[in-house]
Design a protein around this motif. Structure first.
Motif, mmCIF file in Angstrom:
data_model
loop_
_atom_site.group_PDB
_atom_site.id
_atom_site.type_symbol
_atom_site.label_atom_id
_atom_site.label_comp_id
_atom_site.label_asym_id
_atom_site.label_seq_id
_atom_site.Cartn_x
_atom_site.Cartn_y
_atom_site.Cartn_z
ATOM 1 N N THR A 103 -10.742 6.865 1.554
ATOM 2 C CA THR A 103 -10.899 7.597 0.291
ATOM 3 C C THR A 103 -11.001 9.094 0.540
ATOM 4 O O THR A 103 -10.417 9.908 -0.192
ATOM 5 C CB THR A 103 -12.158 7.098 -0.444
ATOM 6 N N ILE B 194 -4.345 8.550 7.233
ATOM 7 C CA ILE B 194 -3.420 7.878 6.320
ATOM 8 C C ILE B 194 -2.143 8.707 6.213
ATOM 9 O O ILE B 194 -2.169 9.931 6.363
ATOM 10 C CB ILE B 194 -4.023 7.642 4.923
ATOM 11 N N GLU C 268 -2.606 3.107 6.964
ATOM 12 C CA GLU C 268 -3.912 3.540 7.461
ATOM 13 C C GLU C 268 -4.036 3.251 8.952
ATOM 14 O O GLU C 268 -3.541 2.235 9.435
ATOM 15 C CB GLU C 268 -5.046 2.836 6.703
ATOM 16 N N ASP D 287 2.338 8.339 4.666
ATOM 17 C CA ASP D 287 3.419 7.529 4.113
ATOM 18 C C ASP D 287 4.701 7.639 4.931
ATOM 19 O O ASP D 287 5.741 7.123 4.529
ATOM 20 C CB ASP D 287 3.702 7.930 2.665
ATOM 21 N N LEU E 285 -5.120 15.097 1.543
ATOM 22 C CA LEU E 285 -3.677 14.942 1.764
ATOM 23 C C LEU E 285 -2.963 16.284 1.733
ATOM 24 O O LEU E 285 -3.279 17.152 0.915
ATOM 25 C CB LEU E 285 -3.070 14.023 0.698
ATOM 26 N N LYS F 120 -7.584 10.578 1.419
ATOM 27 C CA LYS F 120 -6.713 10.806 0.257
ATOM 28 C C LYS F 120 -7.021 12.135 -0.420
ATOM 29 O O LYS F 120 -6.131 12.755 -1.015
ATOM 30 C CB LYS F 120 -6.863 9.661 -0.737
ATOM 31 N N LYS F 121 -8.260 12.576 -0.329
ATOM 32 C CA LYS F 121 -8.623 13.878 -0.901
ATOM 33 C C LYS F 121 -8.087 15.032 -0.060
ATOM 34 O O LYS F 121 -7.921 16.148 -0.566
ATOM 35 C CB LYS F 121 -10.143 13.985 -1.031
ATOM 36 N N LYS G 27 0.831 -1.195 0.000
ATOM 37 C CA LYS G 27 0.000 0.000 0.000
ATOM 38 C C LYS G 27 0.871 1.252 0.000
ATOM 39 O O LYS G 27 1.936 1.292 0.622
ATOM 40 C CB LYS G 27 -0.920 -0.005 1.223
ATOM 41 N N GLU G 28 0.373 2.263 -0.681
ATOM 42 C CA GLU G 28 1.119 3.520 -0.762
ATOM 43 C C GLU G 28 1.107 4.251 0.579
ATOM 44 O O GLU G 28 2.088 4.883 0.956
ATOM 45 C CB GLU G 28 0.515 4.407 -1.845
ATOM 46 N N PHE G 29 -0.025 4.131 1.294
ATOM 47 C CA PHE G 29 -0.171 4.828 2.570
ATOM 48 C C PHE G 29 -0.484 3.832 3.681
ATOM 49 O O PHE G 29 -1.129 2.811 3.446
ATOM 50 C CB PHE G 29 -1.300 5.867 2.497
ATOM 51 N N ARG H 148 3.706 13.142 3.924
ATOM 52 C CA ARG H 148 2.322 13.270 3.459
ATOM 53 C C ARG H 148 1.383 12.621 4.462
ATOM 54 O O ARG H 148 1.623 11.497 4.921
ATOM 55 C CB ARG H 148 2.142 12.622 2.085
#
Length: 235
Positions: A75, A49, A23, A51, A81, A78-79, A19-21, A55
């Motif tokens: 979700t 979330i 959680e 990394d 960030l 992520k908006k 996973k990129e991030f 971020r």
């Protein structure tokens, strides 16, 4: 379990994608809504979330199931960030903010201090990649409000001139140390002498056996000399 002769196609489980991030569910609440036919129960998940490299984001999600609510929260996060400037594992300057009933103060700290924070403040800084910070929160202890306040505080961080200068000097020092290590390795490779290949005939006897043979030959020679001396005296 299907029988051994079953010809149904089975899915091959390949390697899981990273996973990129990362959680983290900050809070999970069960909410109810009163309607004409009764009450409708749903779940509300607050998800953070990040990394751990600058971020971080936070979001709220609602759903009839916990998994659905968590997915919607991720979700939404992520908006939201944002990029957090990090200087030597800490923040570039201090920030104080009041958001709703929360008042939070964060200060940069020296290496080795750690995260002096709690609740949502600590988790937001940890997922952002900050390792040394001093903080204090006043007012409400609601984790959702504290998480939203921290998102606004981290969004106000900027790289100051002093922080830029310090980052450039730190990078320069790392580059110089890297060049010195490379030059030292290169010099050691040049000056190192290789041993000549040994002759297979000479080295057919192991080292331990060679030393033992030398000791035995020396003892035989001493015994021979002693016997010759005794024979000469008797004659």
């Amino acid at each position: 379990m299907p029988p051994p002769n079953d010809k149904r196609k089975r899915r091959s489980r390949g390697p899981r994608e990273e996973k990129e991030f990362e959680e983290y569910m900050l809070q999970l609440d069960r909410v109810t809504r009163v309607v004409k036919g009764g009450r409708r129960m749903r779940f509300r998940a607050t998800v953070i979330i990040g990394d751990r490299a600058g971020r971080v984001g936070i979001g709220l999600g609602k759903g009839a199931d916990v998994q659905i609510a968590a997915r919607k929260g991720a979700t939404e996060a992520k908006k939201n960030l944002i990029n957090v400037p990090i200087v030597n594992d800490t923040i570039p300057h201090s920030v104080k903010l009041k958001y709703k009933a929360a008042r939070i103060l964060i200060l940069p700290a020296a290496p080795g201090t750690g995260l002096i924070a709690g609740s949502a403040v600590r988790k937001m800084l940890e997922l952002a990649g900050v390792k040394n910070v001093l903080s204090k929160s006043f007012g409400t202890t609601n984790r959702v409000v504290l998480g939203q306040a921290m998102l606004r505080i981290l969004g106000e961080l900027r790289m100051t001139e002093a922080a830029k200068k310090f980052t450039a000097e730190l990078k320069k020092q790392k580059d110089e140390a890297k060049k010195k290590r490379a030059a030292a390795q290169k010099d050691s490779g040049r000056t190192g002498r290789r041993r000549p290949p040994r002759d297979a005939k000479k080295d057919s006897t192991p080292i331990g056996e060679t030393s033992e043979l030398k000791v035995a030959a020396k003892k035989v020679a001493e015994e021979k000399g002693r016997l010759e001396t005794e024979i000469a005296r008797k004659t």
